[in-house]
Design a protein around this motif. Structure first.
Motif, PDB file in Angstrom:
ATOM      1  N   ILE A   1     -27.833  58.715-104.882  1.00 10.59           N
ATOM      2  CA  ILE A   1     -29.121  59.496-104.700  1.00 10.59           C
ATOM      3  C   ILE A   1     -30.180  59.287-105.137  1.00 10.59           C
ATOM      4  N   LEU A   2     -31.086  58.841-104.185  1.00  9.26           N
ATOM      5  CA  LEU A   2     -32.617  58.399-104.711  1.00  9.26           C
ATOM      6  C   LEU A   2     -33.713  59.051-104.979  1.00  9.26           C
ATOM      7  N   GLY A   3     -34.051  58.687-106.465  1.00  7.32           N
ATOM      8  CA  GLY A   3     -35.186  60.188-106.556  1.00  7.32           C
ATOM      9  C   GLY A   3     -33.983  60.691-107.261  1.00  7.32           C
ATOM     10  N   GLY A   4     -35.754  60.860-108.959  1.00  4.00           N
ATOM     11  CA  GLY A   4     -34.406  61.873-109.428  1.00  4.00           C
ATOM     12  C   GLY A   4     -35.395  62.832-110.029  1.00  4.00           C
ATOM     13  N   GLY A   5     -35.993  64.065-109.142  1.00  3.96           N
ATOM     14  CA  GLY A   5     -36.898  64.867-109.265  1.00  3.96           C
ATOM     15  C   GLY A   5     -36.036  66.107-108.940  1.00  3.96           C
ATOM     16  N   PHE A   6     -36.625  66.737-108.663  1.00  5.25           N
ATOM     17  CA  PHE A   6     -35.711  68.506-107.872  1.00  5.25           C
ATOM     18  C   PHE A   6     -34.952  68.573-107.202  1.00  5.25           C
ATOM     19  N   ILE A   7     -34.952  67.992-105.837  1.00  8.60           N
ATOM     20  CA  ILE A   7     -33.958  67.992-104.991  1.00  8.60           C
ATOM     21  C   ILE A   7     -32.849  66.825-104.885  1.00  8.60           C
ATOM     22  N   GLY A   8     -33.293  65.785-105.996  1.00  8.40           N
ATOM     23  CA  GLY A   8     -32.157  64.603-106.169  1.00  8.40           C
ATOM     24  C   GLY A   8     -30.680  65.328-107.347  1.00  8.40           C
ATOM     25  N   LEU A   9     -31.660  65.881-108.318  1.00  7.59           N
ATOM     26  CA  LEU A   9     -30.549  66.306-108.944  1.00  7.59           C
ATOM     27  C   LEU A   9     -30.061  68.121-108.766  1.00  7.59           C
ATOM     28  N   GLU A  10     -31.430  68.539-108.435  1.00  6.86           N
ATOM     29  CA  GLU A  10     -29.939  69.573-107.930  1.00  6.86           C
ATOM     30  C   GLU A  10     -29.175  69.487-106.910  1.00  6.86           C
ATOM     31  N   LEU A  11     -29.049  68.076-105.538  1.00  7.03           N
ATOM     32  CA  LEU A  11     -28.304  67.808-105.135  1.00  7.03           C
ATOM     33  C   LEU A  11     -26.960  67.140-105.399  1.00  7.03           C
ATOM     34  N   ALA A  12     -27.834  66.917-106.775  1.00  5.02           N
ATOM     35  CA  ALA A  12     -26.558  66.167-107.242  1.00  5.02           C
ATOM     36  C   ALA A  12     -25.226  67.525-108.400  1.00  5.02           C
ATOM     37  N   ALA A  13     -26.308  67.926-108.526  1.00  7.38           N
ATOM     38  CA  ALA A  13     -24.861  69.169-108.812  1.00  7.38           C
ATOM     39  C   ALA A  13     -24.488  69.523-108.063  1.00  7.38           C
ATOM     40  N   SER A  14     -24.808  69.814-106.689  1.00  6.41           N
ATOM     41  CA  SER A  14     -23.869  70.481-105.622  1.00  6.41           C
ATOM     42  C   SER A  14     -23.235  69.570-105.339  1.00  6.41           C
ATOM     43  N   ALA A  15     -22.583  68.515-105.012  1.00  7.41           N
ATOM     44  CA  ALA A  15     -22.352  67.003-104.357  1.00  7.41           C
ATOM     45  C   ALA A  15     -21.326  67.310-106.202  1.00  7.41           C
ATOM     46  N   ARG A  16     -21.516  67.591-106.963  1.00  9.30           N
ATOM     47  CA  ARG A  16     -20.295  67.418-107.629  1.00  9.30           C
ATOM     48  C   ARG A  16     -19.925  68.657-107.569  1.00  9.30           C
ATOM     49  N   LYS A  17     -20.120  69.535-107.436  1.00 13.93           N
ATOM     50  CA  LYS A  17     -19.691  70.857-107.573  1.00 13.93           C
ATOM     51  C   LYS A  17     -18.520  70.706-106.089  1.00 13.93           C
ATOM     52  N   LEU A  18     -18.712  70.410-105.083  1.00 12.61           N
ATOM     53  CA  LEU A  18     -17.722  70.153-103.639  1.00 12.61           C
ATOM     54  C   LEU A  18     -16.720  68.435-103.869  1.00 12.61           C
ATOM     55  N   GLY A  19     -16.826  68.270-105.476  1.00  9.25           N
ATOM     56  CA  GLY A  19     -15.603  67.113-105.499  1.00  9.25           C
ATOM     57  C   GLY A  19     -16.082  65.661-105.578  1.00  9.25           C
ATOM     58  N   ALA A  20     -17.844  65.842-105.005  1.00  7.63           N
ATOM     59  CA  ALA A  20     -18.180  64.047-104.837  1.00  7.63           C
ATOM     60  C   ALA A  20     -18.687  63.387-106.058  1.00  7.63           C
ATOM     61  N   THR A  21     -18.654  62.357-105.529  1.00  8.85           N
ATOM     62  CA  THR A  21     -19.168  61.641-106.910  1.00  8.85           C
ATOM     63  C   THR A  21     -20.727  61.113-106.668  1.00  8.85           C
ATOM     64  N   VAL A  22     -20.644  61.437-107.789  1.00 10.08           N
ATOM     65  CA  VAL A  22     -22.400  60.621-107.212  1.00 10.08           C
ATOM     66  C   VAL A  22     -23.305  59.707-108.461  1.00 10.08           C
ATOM     67  N   THR A  23     -23.604  58.841-108.082  1.00 11.41           N
ATOM     68  CA  THR A  23     -24.428  58.025-108.613  1.00 11.41           C
ATOM     69  C   THR A  23     -26.374  58.569-108.124  1.00 11.41           C
ATOM     70  N   LEU A  24     -26.904  58.640-109.127  1.00  9.37           N
ATOM     71  CA  LEU A  24     -28.227  59.221-108.675  1.00  9.37           C
ATOM     72  C   LEU A  24     -29.228  57.901-109.865  1.00  9.37           C
ATOM     73  N   VAL A  25     -30.150  57.401-108.923  1.00  6.55           N
ATOM     74  CA  VAL A  25     -31.007  56.135-108.461  1.00  6.55           C
ATOM     75  C   VAL A  25     -32.169  56.311-109.184  1.00  6.55           C
ATOM     76  N   GLU A  26     -33.211  56.574-110.827  1.00  6.58           N
ATOM     77  CA  GLU A  26     -34.331  56.790-110.789  1.00  6.58           C
ATOM     78  C   GLU A  26     -35.312  55.223-111.059  1.00  6.58           C
ATOM     79  N   GLY A  27     -36.057  55.246-110.814  1.00 10.93           N
ATOM     80  CA  GLY A  27     -36.737  53.885-110.814  1.00 10.93           C
ATOM     81  C   GLY A  27     -37.715  53.879-111.522  1.00 10.93           C
ATOM     82  N   LEU A  28     -38.240  54.909-112.367  1.00 13.53           N
ATOM     83  CA  LEU A  28     -38.397  55.442-114.122  1.00 13.53           C
ATOM     84  C   LEU A  28     -37.944  55.233-114.627  1.00 13.53           C
ATOM     85  N   PRO A  29     -38.332  55.208-115.774  1.00 13.45           N
ATOM     86  CA  PRO A  29     -37.199  55.489-117.044  1.00 13.45           C
ATOM     87  C   PRO A  29     -37.059  56.617-117.121  1.00 13.45           C
ATOM     88  N   ARG A  30     -37.001  57.953-116.669  1.00  8.01           N
ATOM     89  CA  ARG A  30     -36.655  58.982-116.981  1.00  8.01           C
ATOM     90  C   ARG A  30     -36.730  60.344-115.678  1.00  8.01           C
TER      91      ARG A  30
END
Lengths: 104, 408
Positions: B146-175
């Motif tokens: 997932i590229l982008g650590g905003g609401f959409i990216g983080l919500e998608l990360a949580a949903s993907a984990r619930k479905l058993g996928a492995t997730v790497t989230l890439v954010e360009g800024l320091p947090r």
């Protein structure tokens, strides 16, 4: 009227213009105390997305869902507009000797 | 009989259509949308609906449009507004006259510059169909980037984990959550994702993306390469202003409207994600909100003003995000805050109140399990709207009822 009166709580356990959650027999309800010191009860979950209304804000005679701000008149159950369009079911309530009962 | 036309059949357009009828408008209402679905709610697309694989959650069923005599034209876009003749031209070539026009064209995901959308492994989320396509990849054992650590990216990360996928989230800024969310809250969100097994790479700039058969490769500037089955790009949204621009309407980070949601043409209004408007509460600063509630409120207000009303939009900006069992809610705009007051509410829930240099409450940001902060954030919103200068000690004390501050 209702078949059974179920004890909810002591009347002073609900603040004025406030709400509590009450679970009974696998169901969940919201029990309200109005600014005029009257007591009311509705189904506990918002008709929009099944959120517990007791986490929401009571203003006058309106309960507002904590999630998406759907509003209902808790005295009548009337949905007050988007995003809620289905009314809440209401239940009779009585207060006897300082105890609140819901009629189910 | 008057013809009112609404371009954009999302939350905003649908609410406007029903509000027009609800306020007694008796003319023709035509709602035009590019998707095949009736207007539906977008917030669930990254959350529960994605996990459940549910169909679109409609704003209203077909019968309600029929009962309200709202004509919904799906699968059609508007190619031109002919302001002089007061008509619009649709993608299928037909023309439609309007007396009042509402542009509720929304926003679209910002694309990653230079990304080759070759094999369909680089996607974004805006529509129900996008969500369905993403869901097909969210299976046990798949690896999602997932590229982008905003609401959409983080919500998608949580949903993907619930479905058993492995997730790497890439954010360009320091947090994560740099836009509009305080660092203390962003840190809690990031910690929770880490605990759930999401790999978060902050300060990671993308050097290049290769969309290949079988995998997508994301090369980072520091030399690392993330290889995944799917890359979801969640780096913000761009307002759909092209139609307005082509018609010569003023734009400024969105279709520019005044407080009453009027564009530079008195017969054309704009509302929702596509619109920038001045906010009196924050010194008439022009903002554009991508938010569900704003879409609703502005849709309804635009309807009232299309019918001759003269009310200005004055609502306090409000956002929420659900990730795992946590809910984050924010009311107001915190940039410009001079001081911050923390209110701890038990079970890890807390609210940060943001005050400006004069001590006026300008924003409140809260996070906690379930809806633990919802009621106080709602009250904070009312306190912000009332331009109250609260006593910081009272804000900090959980036993102080915020409702009392409102009454004071």
């Amino acid at each position: 009227m209702s078949d059974t009166w179920i004890e909810v709580c002591a009347a002073d356990e609900i603040d004025e213009e406030d709400v509590i959650r009450f679970d009974h027999a696998g169901r969940t309800f919201a029990v309200y105390r109005s600014p005029e010191d009257t007591y009311h009860a509705t189904d506990g979950l918002c008709t929009h997305e099944k959120i517990h209304l007791a986490d929401g804000l009571v203003m006058d005679h309106v309960i507002e869902c904590p999630k998406h701000n759907g509003r209902f008149n808790y005295k009548t159950g009337e949905a007050k507009g988007a995003p809620v369009c289905v009314d809440l079911k209401t239940y009779p309530v009585k207060v006897e000797s300082g105890t609140v009962f819901i009629g189910l | 009989m008057a013809n009112f036309v609404i371009v954009g059949a999302g939350e905003c357009g649908a609410r406007a259509a029903f509000a027009l009828r609800g306020k007694g408008f008796d003319g023709t209402i035509t709602l035009i949308g590019s998707e095949m679905h009736l207007p539906y709610e977008r917030p669930p697309l990254s959350k529960d609906a994605l996990v459940a694989g549910a169909g679109p959650k409609l704003v209203a069923e077909q019968e309600r449009y029929a009962a309200a005599r709202i004509v919904v034209l799906t699968r059609r876009t508007v190619s031109e507004i002919e302001r002089a003749g007061k008509r619009i031209v649709l993608s299928d070539g037909t023309a439609l006259a309007y007396d009042k026009l509402l542009l509720a064209t929304g926003a679209r995901p910002r694309a990653l510059p230079g990304t080759p959308y070759a094999c369909g492994r680089v996607v974004a989320l805006r529509s129900h169909d996008d969500a369905a396509a993403i869901r097909a990849h969210l299976v046990d054992g798949s690896h999602i980037a997932i590229l982008g650590g905003g609401f959409i990216g983080l919500e998608l990360a949580a949903s993907a984990r619930k479905l058993g996928a492995t997730v790497t989230l890439v954010e360009g800024l320091p947090r994560v959550l740099t836009r509009g969310v305080p660092a203390e809250i962003a840190a809690i969100v990031a910690e929770r994702h880490a605990a759930e097994g999401v790999e978060i790479l902050c300060g990671a700039k993308v050097a290049g993306v290769e969309d290949l058969p079988g995998e997508v490769r994301i090369a980072l500037e520091d030399g690392r390469v993330v290889s995944a089955n799917l890359l979801i790009v969640g780096i913000g949204a761009v307002p759909n202003t092209e139609l307005a621009e082509a018609a010569g309407l003023a734009t400024e980070n969105g279709i520019a409207v005044d407080g009453m949601l009027r564009t530079s043409d008195p017969d054309i209004f704009a509302a929702g994600d596509c619109t920038s408007y001045p906010l009196p509460l924050y010194g008439e600063r022009r903002i554009r909100l991508e938010s569900w509630r704003n879409a609703q409120e502005q849709g309804q207000l635009a309807a009232a003003n299309m019918l001759g009303g003269a009310e200005a939009h004055s609502a306090v900006p409000w956002f929420w995000s659900d990730q795992y069992d946590m809910t984050l809610q924010i009311a107001g705009l915190a940039d410009g805050a001079a001081t911050m007051v923390r209110r701890d509410m038990g079970e890890g829930a807390f609210i940060l109140f943001h005050l400006d240099a004069e001590g006026r409450l300008i924003a409140a940001s809260g996070i906690g399990p379930g809806n633990a902060v919802a009621r106080d954030i709602r009250l904070a919103e009312m306190l912000i709207a009332a331009r109250i200068h609260p006593d910081p000690a009272e804000l900090a004390a959980p036993e102080t009822k915020l409702k009392k501050l409102l009454a004071a």
